[in-house]
Design a protein around this motif. Structure first.
Motif, mmCIF file in Angstrom:
data_model
loop_
_atom_site.group_PDB
_atom_site.id
_atom_site.type_symbol
_atom_site.label_atom_id
_atom_site.label_comp_id
_atom_site.label_asym_id
_atom_site.label_seq_id
_atom_site.Cartn_x
_atom_site.Cartn_y
_atom_site.Cartn_z
ATOM 1 N N ARG A 158 0.886 -1.302 -0.030
ATOM 2 C CA ARG A 158 0.051 -0.062 -0.114
ATOM 3 C C ARG A 158 0.882 1.079 -0.068
ATOM 4 O O ARG A 158 1.800 1.373 0.829
ATOM 5 C CB ARG A 158 -0.992 0.007 1.103
ATOM 6 C CG ARG A 158 -1.876 -1.112 1.256
ATOM 7 C CD ARG A 158 -3.160 -0.777 0.367
ATOM 8 N NE ARG A 158 -4.184 -1.618 0.403
ATOM 9 C CZ ARG A 158 -3.848 -3.000 -0.307
ATOM 10 N NH1 ARG A 158 -3.128 -3.297 -0.934
ATOM 11 N NH2 ARG A 158 -4.942 -3.860 -0.424
ATOM 12 N N TRP A 160 0.816 5.071 0.937
ATOM 13 C CA TRP A 160 -0.191 6.074 1.861
ATOM 14 C C TRP A 160 0.329 7.562 1.501
ATOM 15 O O TRP A 160 1.247 7.766 1.764
ATOM 16 C CB TRP A 160 0.017 5.904 3.081
ATOM 17 C CG TRP A 160 -0.801 6.856 4.306
ATOM 18 C CD1 TRP A 160 -1.299 7.910 4.128
ATOM 19 C CD2 TRP A 160 -0.667 6.642 5.687
ATOM 20 N NE1 TRP A 160 -1.890 8.477 5.191
ATOM 21 C CE2 TRP A 160 -1.296 7.636 6.215
ATOM 22 C CE3 TRP A 160 0.052 5.705 6.479
ATOM 23 C CZ2 TRP A 160 -1.381 7.838 7.540
ATOM 24 C CZ3 TRP A 160 -0.130 5.912 7.954
ATOM 25 C CH2 TRP A 160 -0.866 6.974 8.506
ATOM 26 N N ILE A 185 -3.435 5.273 -1.468
ATOM 27 C CA ILE A 185 -4.844 5.701 -0.435
ATOM 28 C C ILE A 185 -4.279 6.900 0.050
ATOM 29 O O ILE A 185 -3.227 7.111 0.603
ATOM 30 C CB ILE A 185 -4.902 4.680 0.668
ATOM 31 C CG1 ILE A 185 -5.384 3.248 -0.204
ATOM 32 C CG2 ILE A 185 -5.790 5.153 1.468
ATOM 33 C CD1 ILE A 185 -5.674 2.129 0.890
ATOM 34 N N ASN A 186 -5.259 7.951 -0.029
ATOM 35 C CA ASN A 186 -5.052 9.192 0.526
ATOM 36 C C ASN A 186 -5.706 9.470 1.851
ATOM 37 O O ASN A 186 -6.713 9.124 2.158
ATOM 38 C CB ASN A 186 -5.711 10.323 -0.368
ATOM 39 C CG ASN A 186 -5.552 11.758 -0.116
ATOM 40 O OD1 ASN A 186 -6.476 12.702 -0.020
ATOM 41 N ND2 ASN A 186 -4.344 12.238 0.386
ATOM 42 N N CYS A 187 -4.789 9.785 2.844
ATOM 43 C CA CYS A 187 -5.052 10.270 3.998
ATOM 44 C C CYS A 187 -4.307 11.318 4.534
ATOM 45 O O CYS A 187 -3.183 11.208 5.044
ATOM 46 C CB CYS A 187 -4.854 8.893 5.231
ATOM 47 S SG CYS A 187 -5.401 9.450 6.934
ATOM 48 N N GLN A 191 -5.333 14.531 9.334
ATOM 49 C CA GLN A 191 -6.643 13.956 9.719
ATOM 50 C C GLN A 191 -6.048 12.858 11.146
ATOM 51 O O GLN A 191 -7.153 12.063 11.751
ATOM 52 C CB GLN A 191 -7.113 13.058 8.499
ATOM 53 C CG GLN A 191 -7.860 13.853 7.513
ATOM 54 C CD GLN A 191 -8.163 12.835 6.407
ATOM 55 O OE1 GLN A 191 -7.673 12.363 5.509
ATOM 56 N NE2 GLN A 191 -9.749 12.572 6.580
ATOM 57 N N LEU A 209 -7.827 4.344 10.262
ATOM 58 C CA LEU A 209 -6.832 3.959 9.123
ATOM 59 C C LEU A 209 -7.580 2.370 8.205
ATOM 60 O O LEU A 209 -7.508 2.563 7.136
ATOM 61 C CB LEU A 209 -5.411 3.794 9.224
ATOM 62 C CG LEU A 209 -4.693 4.990 9.461
ATOM 63 C CD1 LEU A 209 -3.354 4.884 10.236
ATOM 64 C CD2 LEU A 209 -4.583 5.880 8.479
ATOM 65 N N ARG A 211 -10.451 1.849 8.019
ATOM 66 C CA ARG A 211 -11.649 1.990 7.131
ATOM 67 C C ARG A 211 -11.190 2.430 5.776
ATOM 68 O O ARG A 211 -11.888 2.573 4.709
ATOM 69 C CB ARG A 211 -12.670 3.144 7.769
ATOM 70 C CG ARG A 211 -13.236 2.343 9.129
ATOM 71 C CD ARG A 211 -14.546 3.456 9.704
ATOM 72 N NE ARG A 211 -14.015 4.722 10.091
ATOM 73 C CZ ARG A 211 -13.592 4.831 11.321
ATOM 74 N NH1 ARG A 211 -13.759 3.947 12.205
ATOM 75 N NH2 ARG A 211 -13.255 6.337 11.817
ATOM 76 N N LEU A 212 -10.042 3.122 5.917
ATOM 77 C CA LEU A 212 -9.480 3.649 4.572
ATOM 78 C C LEU A 212 -8.938 2.623 3.728
ATOM 79 O O LEU A 212 -8.427 2.688 2.476
ATOM 80 C CB LEU A 212 -8.588 4.736 4.741
ATOM 81 C CG LEU A 212 -9.172 6.090 5.492
ATOM 82 C CD1 LEU A 212 -7.888 7.189 5.586
ATOM 83 C CD2 LEU A 212 -10.255 6.648 4.621
#
Length: 264
Positions: A158, A160, A185-187, A191, A209, A211-212
């Motif tokens: 992944r 991030w 995946i954008n976080c 946040q 995280l 949940r993303l």
């Protein structure tokens, strides 16, 4: 000491001789009040500063100068803090990981939390005794663009992306190419901060995280534009026990390379 330490726990340990507190706040904020004994380190010292990817690591020789200047010794337990919620402190602790210095902690919430707890402040700049430490770079905590491309199709890998949604979607362009690394995946880094608790790491970070789509079953690499914001996301992942590395070239490199794939 734990990787994440609370202000009161640090305050109870300030007299330890093996403690080195490093403050990466803005210079004026440091002068206005810092943890007694804390050494100031300008964040620029952690970056090569070379376009188009200024966030890359400095040379081992340059890092040796930096860590000698702040007086780092092998026996030190290092605590890092900053005035912005953990980006520069995280980048600094990642750099410690890169040079093989494993004894470190993050002051949860940094100077916001220390001030919020009403703990003592000093306006006297610390003057560390220079050390004779020798620094070598361990590449294990980082990935480069070629390595990331090799892993993009791995099901347990992944990326991030700690940048803003606008950067991720390609609406804000800060390189020749706009968008994100395929499958990333954008976080956004902020946040993971709790503004109601003086910017401490949010208590439900693991669940948030997950949940993303980011969890401890994966091999993770995190980046932003220059590995500043992703200094904090690396730190959060590390605190959750993730298998996480960082891409110091970040988007300033990826978005300017001719052969890197991009999604929007």
């Amino acid at each position: 000491m734990d990787l994440i330490i609370e202000p009161e726990a640090l305050a109870a340990r300030l007299e330890r001789e093996d403690l080195l507190i490093v403050d990466l706040s803005a210079p004026q904020n440091y002068l206005d009040g810092h943890i007694p004994g804390a050494v100031h380190l300008p964040f620029q010292a952690l970056m090569a500063g070379t376009p188009p990817a200024p966030g890359k690591l400095p040379s081992a020789e340059r890092l040796t100068e930096v860590f000698r200047h702040i007086g780092l010794r092998p026996e030190h337990h290092v605590v890092a803090c900053d005035d912005e919620g953990g980006g520069w402190a995280g980048r600094f602790l990642w750099t410690l990981e890169v040079i093989g210095h494993k004894n470190y902690s993050y002051l949860n919430g940094g100077m916001h939390a220390w001030r919020g707890a009403g703990l003592p402040l000093s306006t006297e700049p610390a003057e560390p005794t220079p050390s004779a430490i020798e620094v070598a770079i361990d590449p294990a905590p980082l990935m480069d663009a070629e390595q990331i491309q090799q892993h993009l199709k791995d099901p347990d890998f992944r990326v991030w992306d700690a940048r803003s949604p606008q950067e991720y979607r390609g609406e804000r362009v800060l390189a020749m190419k706009a968008g994100h690394i395929p499958g990333a995946i954008n976080c956004e880094w902020t946040q993971l901060m709790d503004p109601q608790r003086d910017l401490r790491i949010r208590a439900d970070a693991r669940e948030f995280l997950a949940r993303l789509g980011i969890d401890d079953s994966q091999k993770i690499v995190t980046h932003c534009q220059s590995h500043h914001r992703s200094g904090f996301t690396w730190l959060v992942g590390k605190s959750l026990g993730f298998d996480i590395r960082a891409y110091p070239g970040s988007w300033s490199e990826w978005g300017n390379l001719p052969d890197t794939p991009v999604e929007q």
